[in-house]
Design a protein around this motif. Structure first.
Motif, PDB file in Angstrom:
ATOM      1  N   LYS A 159     -23.968 -35.359 -16.376  1.00 52.02           N
ATOM      2  CA  LYS A 159     -24.871 -36.520 -16.375  1.00 52.02           C
ATOM      3  C   LYS A 159     -25.258 -36.927 -14.953  1.00 52.02           C
ATOM      4  CE  LYS A 159     -23.535 -38.868 -20.700  1.00 52.02           C
ATOM      5  NZ  LYS A 159     -22.827 -40.046 -21.252  1.00 52.02           N
ATOM      6  N   SER A 160     -24.308 -36.781 -14.042  1.00 51.56           N
ATOM      7  CA  SER A 160     -24.569 -37.153 -12.647  1.00 51.56           C
ATOM      8  C   SER A 160     -25.392 -36.097 -11.916  1.00 51.56           C
ATOM      9  CB  SER A 160     -23.238 -37.371 -11.906  1.00 51.56           C
ATOM     10  OG  SER A 160     -22.527 -36.154 -11.763  1.00 51.56           O
ATOM     11  N   SER A 161     -25.508 -34.912 -12.525  1.00 49.74           N
ATOM     12  CA  SER A 161     -26.249 -33.808 -11.893  1.00 49.74           C
ATOM     13  C   SER A 161     -27.681 -33.762 -12.431  1.00 49.74           C
ATOM     14  CB  SER A 161     -25.531 -32.483 -12.160  1.00 49.74           C
ATOM     15  OG  SER A 161     -24.171 -32.551 -11.803  1.00 49.74           O
ATOM     16  N   LYS A 162     -28.404 -34.870 -12.267  1.00 49.73           N
ATOM     17  CA  LYS A 162     -29.752 -34.984 -12.849  1.00 49.73           C
ATOM     18  C   LYS A 162     -30.707 -33.916 -12.332  1.00 49.73           C
ATOM     19  CE  LYS A 162     -29.531 -39.968 -13.806  1.00 49.73           C
ATOM     20  NZ  LYS A 162     -28.136 -40.188 -13.392  1.00 49.73           N
ATOM     21  N   ASN A 163     -30.560 -33.575 -11.062  1.00 46.32           N
ATOM     22  CA  ASN A 163     -31.446 -32.575 -10.482  1.00 46.32           C
ATOM     23  C   ASN A 163     -31.264 -31.205 -11.118  1.00 46.32           C
ATOM     24  OD1 ASN A 163     -33.354 -33.389  -8.633  1.00 46.32           O
ATOM     25  ND2 ASN A 163     -32.587 -31.981  -7.077  1.00 46.32           N
ATOM     26  N   ILE A 164     -30.011 -30.843 -11.379  1.00 43.16           N
ATOM     27  CA  ILE A 164     -29.711 -29.563 -12.022  1.00 43.16           C
ATOM     28  C   ILE A 164     -30.261 -29.551 -13.447  1.00 43.16           C
ATOM     29  CG2 ILE A 164     -27.851 -28.077 -12.879  1.00 43.16           C
ATOM     30  CD1 ILE A 164     -28.148 -27.847  -9.926  1.00 43.16           C
ATOM     31  N   ILE A 165     -30.163 -30.678 -14.140  1.00 39.65           N
ATOM     32  CA  ILE A 165     -30.673 -30.775 -15.518  1.00 39.65           C
ATOM     33  C   ILE A 165     -32.187 -30.563 -15.540  1.00 39.65           C
ATOM     34  CG2 ILE A 165     -30.963 -32.281 -17.521  1.00 39.65           C
ATOM     35  CD1 ILE A 165     -28.126 -31.175 -17.121  1.00 39.65           C
ATOM     36  N   LEU A 166     -32.901 -31.163 -14.571  1.00 37.52           N
ATOM     37  CA  LEU A 166     -34.350 -30.938 -14.468  1.00 37.52           C
ATOM     38  C   LEU A 166     -34.657 -29.458 -14.304  1.00 37.52           C
ATOM     39  CD1 LEU A 166     -35.562 -33.841 -12.121  1.00 37.52           C
ATOM     40  CD2 LEU A 166     -36.206 -33.492 -14.516  1.00 37.52           C
ATOM     41  N   LEU A 167     -33.863 -28.802 -13.463  1.00 36.34           N
ATOM     42  CA  LEU A 167     -34.051 -27.366 -13.224  1.00 36.34           C
ATOM     43  C   LEU A 167     -33.757 -26.557 -14.486  1.00 36.34           C
ATOM     44  CD1 LEU A 167     -34.663 -25.141 -11.133  1.00 36.34           C
ATOM     45  CD2 LEU A 167     -32.225 -25.119 -10.577  1.00 36.34           C
ATOM     46  N   ILE A 168     -32.684 -26.923 -15.180  1.00 34.75           N
ATOM     47  CA  ILE A 168     -32.316 -26.231 -16.425  1.00 34.75           C
ATOM     48  C   ILE A 168     -33.425 -26.380 -17.471  1.00 34.75           C
ATOM     49  CG2 ILE A 168     -30.737 -26.297 -18.411  1.00 34.75           C
ATOM     50  CD1 ILE A 168     -28.503 -26.969 -16.331  1.00 34.75           C
ATOM     51  N   PHE A 169     -33.989 -27.579 -17.584  1.00 32.70           N
ATOM     52  CA  PHE A 169     -35.083 -27.808 -18.540  1.00 32.70           C
ATOM     53  C   PHE A 169     -36.309 -26.962 -18.170  1.00 32.70           C
ATOM     54  CE2 PHE A 169     -33.591 -32.322 -19.908  1.00 32.70           C
ATOM     55  CZ  PHE A 169     -32.711 -31.738 -20.816  1.00 32.70           C
ATOM     56  N   ALA A 170     -36.621 -26.924 -16.879  1.00 29.28           N
ATOM     57  CA  ALA A 170     -37.772 -26.136 -16.423  1.00 29.28           C
ATOM     58  C   ALA A 170     -37.582 -24.654 -16.747  1.00 29.28           C
ATOM     59  CB  ALA A 170     -37.971 -26.325 -14.916  1.00 29.28           C
ATOM     60  N   VAL A 171     -36.402 -24.146 -16.458  1.00 31.89           N
ATOM     61  CA  VAL A 171     -36.108 -22.728 -16.696  1.00 31.89           C
ATOM     62  C   VAL A 171     -36.048 -22.426 -18.193  1.00 31.89           C
ATOM     63  CG1 VAL A 171     -34.383 -20.901 -16.363  1.00 31.89           C
ATOM     64  CG2 VAL A 171     -34.939 -22.431 -14.480  1.00 31.89           C
ATOM     65  N   SER A 172     -35.523 -23.358 -18.975  1.00 33.90           N
ATOM     66  CA  SER A 172     -35.462 -23.167 -20.433  1.00 33.90           C
ATOM     67  C   SER A 172     -36.859 -23.039 -21.023  1.00 33.90           C
ATOM     68  CB  SER A 172     -34.731 -24.342 -21.095  1.00 33.90           C
ATOM     69  OG  SER A 172     -33.380 -24.356 -20.704  1.00 33.90           O
ATOM     70  N   LEU A 173     -37.787 -23.879 -20.545  1.00 34.69           N
ATOM     71  CA  LEU A 173     -39.171 -23.798 -21.023  1.00 34.69           C
ATOM     72  C   LEU A 173     -39.806 -22.459 -20.655  1.00 34.69           C
ATOM     73  CD1 LEU A 173     -40.539 -27.391 -20.240  1.00 34.69           C
ATOM     74  CD2 LEU A 173     -40.060 -26.416 -22.486  1.00 34.69           C
ATOM     75  N   ILE A 174     -39.643 -22.064 -19.410  1.00 31.74           N
ATOM     76  CA  ILE A 174     -40.270 -20.816 -18.960  1.00 31.74           C
ATOM     77  C   ILE A 174     -39.623 -19.608 -19.641  1.00 31.74           C
ATOM     78  CG2 ILE A 174     -38.986 -19.993 -16.921  1.00 31.74           C
ATOM     79  CD1 ILE A 174     -42.729 -20.761 -16.864  1.00 31.74           C
ATOM     80  N   ASN A 175     -38.303 -19.670 -19.854  1.00 31.82           N
ATOM     81  CA  ASN A 175     -37.608 -18.575 -20.542  1.00 31.82           C
ATOM     82  C   ASN A 175     -38.031 -18.466 -22.004  1.00 31.82           C
ATOM     83  OD1 ASN A 175     -36.196 -17.666 -18.339  1.00 31.82           O
ATOM     84  ND2 ASN A 175     -34.303 -18.759 -18.836  1.00 31.82           N
ATOM     85  N   GLU A 176     -38.296 -19.606 -22.636  1.00 30.73           N
ATOM     86  CA  GLU A 176     -38.731 -19.592 -24.035  1.00 30.73           C
ATOM     87  C   GLU A 176     -40.117 -18.966 -24.162  1.00 30.73           C
ATOM     88  OE1 GLU A 176     -38.278 -19.595 -27.856  1.00 30.73           O
ATOM     89  OE2 GLU A 176     -36.705 -20.215 -26.463  1.00 30.73           O
ATOM     90  N   VAL A 177     -40.955 -19.208 -23.174  1.00 31.92           N
ATOM     91  CA  VAL A 177     -42.274 -18.574 -23.141  1.00 31.92           C
ATOM     92  C   VAL A 177     -42.125 -17.059 -23.015  1.00 31.92           C
ATOM     93  CG1 VAL A 177     -44.360 -18.259 -21.737  1.00 31.92           C
ATOM     94  CG2 VAL A 177     -43.540 -20.562 -22.256  1.00 31.92           C
ATOM     95  N   VAL A 178     -41.270 -16.637 -22.089  1.00 29.55           N
ATOM     96  CA  VAL A 178     -41.044 -15.199 -21.880  1.00 29.55           C
ATOM     97  C   VAL A 178     -40.443 -14.563 -23.135  1.00 29.55           C
ATOM     98  CG1 VAL A 178     -39.791 -13.474 -20.518  1.00 29.55           C
ATOM     99  CG2 VAL A 178     -40.795 -15.458 -19.384  1.00 29.55           C
ATOM    100  N   GLN A 179     -39.486 -15.262 -23.760  1.00 30.50           N
ATOM    101  CA  GLN A 179     -38.867 -14.767 -24.994  1.00 30.50           C
ATOM    102  C   GLN A 179     -39.921 -14.583 -26.092  1.00 30.50           C
ATOM    103  OE1 GLN A 179     -35.892 -13.751 -25.814  1.00 30.50           O
ATOM    104  NE2 GLN A 179     -35.728 -13.983 -28.037  1.00 30.50           N
ATOM    105  N   ALA A 180     -40.783 -15.580 -26.253  1.00 32.32           N
ATOM    106  CA  ALA A 180     -41.807 -15.520 -27.311  1.00 32.32           C
ATOM    107  C   ALA A 180     -42.836 -14.426 -27.042  1.00 32.32           C
ATOM    108  CB  ALA A 180     -42.501 -16.873 -27.437  1.00 32.32           C
ATOM    109  N   VAL A 181     -43.303 -14.370 -25.794  1.00 31.78           N
ATOM    110  CA  VAL A 181     -44.385 -13.431 -25.464  1.00 31.78           C
ATOM    111  C   VAL A 181     -43.871 -12.005 -25.263  1.00 31.78           C
ATOM    112  CG1 VAL A 181     -46.173 -12.854 -23.769  1.00 31.78           C
ATOM    113  CG2 VAL A 181     -45.806 -15.235 -24.434  1.00 31.78           C
TER     114      VAL A 181
END
Length: 396
Positions: A210-232
């Motif tokens: 919870k205190s690592s908000k910056n890492i969570i933002l990065l994880i969300f960004a990478v999760s979105l981009i990875n889901e695109v790559v997975q789908a395509v």
């Protein structure tokens, strides 16, 4: 006395090196997914619609979300080796079920078993590797680990182009054999010391995340981009190429080429040391976005294949950088648990996006690519917010 300590240290170092090489071999063998180049076609010929494939994927994601923290707790409490042994056995069983599947329920069972397996492996394999190496080597080791998985799929894809001429079924059967060998090799890993083994404080781990908000933002960004790559790059590209007149016989060779491209992840540390991790991530995100745009607007097969290759290469290079950032961000002892929570955060977002992509794919393939481009833009925004957070943390 000093000589004895030196010998003991050397023995520990050799055992840890054995872990690294064994993990390299295990991930290499698990890259031999012979049905990978024709995964969608294989499922369609056994009665699954594309929308059903995405529904099963979404159920799998939800299960992984539920199982991530319990598996991370188990790994930190009972050891990384035990966790990987159980998980890789389940992985092997899932491949046998996949070979036998001829209905929605059987394919669902395969993904359920796979969800149990992958949520166990998730974070645990990286924690074991990280605990077996010098911290300075981490990005290089993670890059090689990712590249070897792609190297396995590269070889499998070449063989697959021969197998599909005779039988699609044989691609699934041979895959299960290689996963069986990988599960056996897991027994030869050496357990690393797990600190705080007797008492895992999950609340402390959650508070840390919870205190690592910056890492969570990065994880969300990478999760979105990875889901695109997975789908395509796993599902939608096969449909796109078939619509453009691509021959199914060449999917194996195409996948082999893509895996050769993905092996570039072994050199990620060279690129990130030159440009920095932030600039490298931004470049890769933009390349993936532009690749999606090419899929939407173009029908030229060579250009689509180039776009696909750029997407796969960028995705492969993102992974070692993120693993390095995640591991270096952890300052508490329960590494596997924290990594599992990180993975769970990403899985929650991925599962939601996966459902929507599946629904959109029922409308048209073009609608799917349009939605993927929108997701890429959201991922870029989150990445920029992460960079902004790093700047303020540095100068606050």
């Amino acid at each position: 006395m000093n000589k004895g300590l030196f010998v003991m240290a050397l023995e520990v170092s050799n055992l840890n090196k054995r872990n690294v090489y064994l993990m390299y071999l295990i991930i290499f063998l698990q890259g031999f997914v012979f049905y990978g180049p024709v995964a969608v076609i294989y499922r369609q010929r056994r009665g699954l619609a594309v929308s059903s494939i995405f529904i099963i994927e979404s159920i799998s994601w939800i299960l992984m979300i539920i199982l991530e923290i319990p598996w991370g707790y188990f790994a930190d409490r009972f050891g990384y080796k035990k966790t990987l042994v159980i998980s890789n056995i389940l992985f092997f069983i899932s491949k046998i079920v996949f070979y036998k599947a001829h209905s929605f329920n059987m394919f669902l069972l395969e993904r359920i078993l796979m969800a149990f397996s992958l949520s166990g492996i998730s974070g645990c394999d990286i924690a074991l590797l990280y605990s077996s190496i010098n911290e300075k080597e981490s990005e290089k080791v993670f890059g090689r680990y990712s590249a070897l998985s792609n190297a396995g799929l590269f070889l499998a894809s070449i063989i697959s182009s021969i197998l599909v001429k005779y039988s699609l079924d044989s691609t699934a059967l041979l895959t299960s054999v290689f996963y069986g060998i990988a599960s056996i090799l897991t027994f030869f890993l050496t357990e690393v010391e797990v600190k705080n083994k007797n008492r895992i404080n999950i609340k402390l781990c959650i508070d840390f995340v919870k205190s690592s908000k910056n890492i969570i933002l990065l994880i969300f960004a990478v999760s979105l981009i990875n889901e695109v790559v997975q789908a395509v790059a796993v599902f939608l590209y096969q449909i796109k190429l078939i619509n453009c007149g691509f021959n199914i016989v060449y999917f194996g060779l195409l996948t082999a080429f893509l895996q050769l491209v993905r092996i570039s992840s072994a050199k990620t540390h060279v690129l990130s040391s030159k440009f920095g991790q932030n600039k490298s991530l931004m470049i890769f995100f933009i390349i993936i976005t532009l690749s999606c745009l090419a899929f939407l607007t173009l029908k030229n097969i060579p250009i689509i294949i180039i776009a696909l290759a750029l997407m796969c290469s960028s995705s492969a290079m993102i992974s070692p950088i993120i693993l390095d950032i995640e591991n270096k961000s952890i300052s508490i002892q329960d590494r596997a648990t924290v990594l599992s929570i990180y993975a769970m955060c990403g899985d929650i977002l991925s599962s939601a996006v996966n459902v929507v992509i599946g629904k959109v794919s029922d409308i048209s393939i073009e609608a799917s690519f349009t939605f993927c481009i929108i997701i890429c833009f959201f991922a870029l925004i989150l990445l920029c917010l992460n960079f902004k957070g790093q700047f303020f943390n540095k100068y606050s």
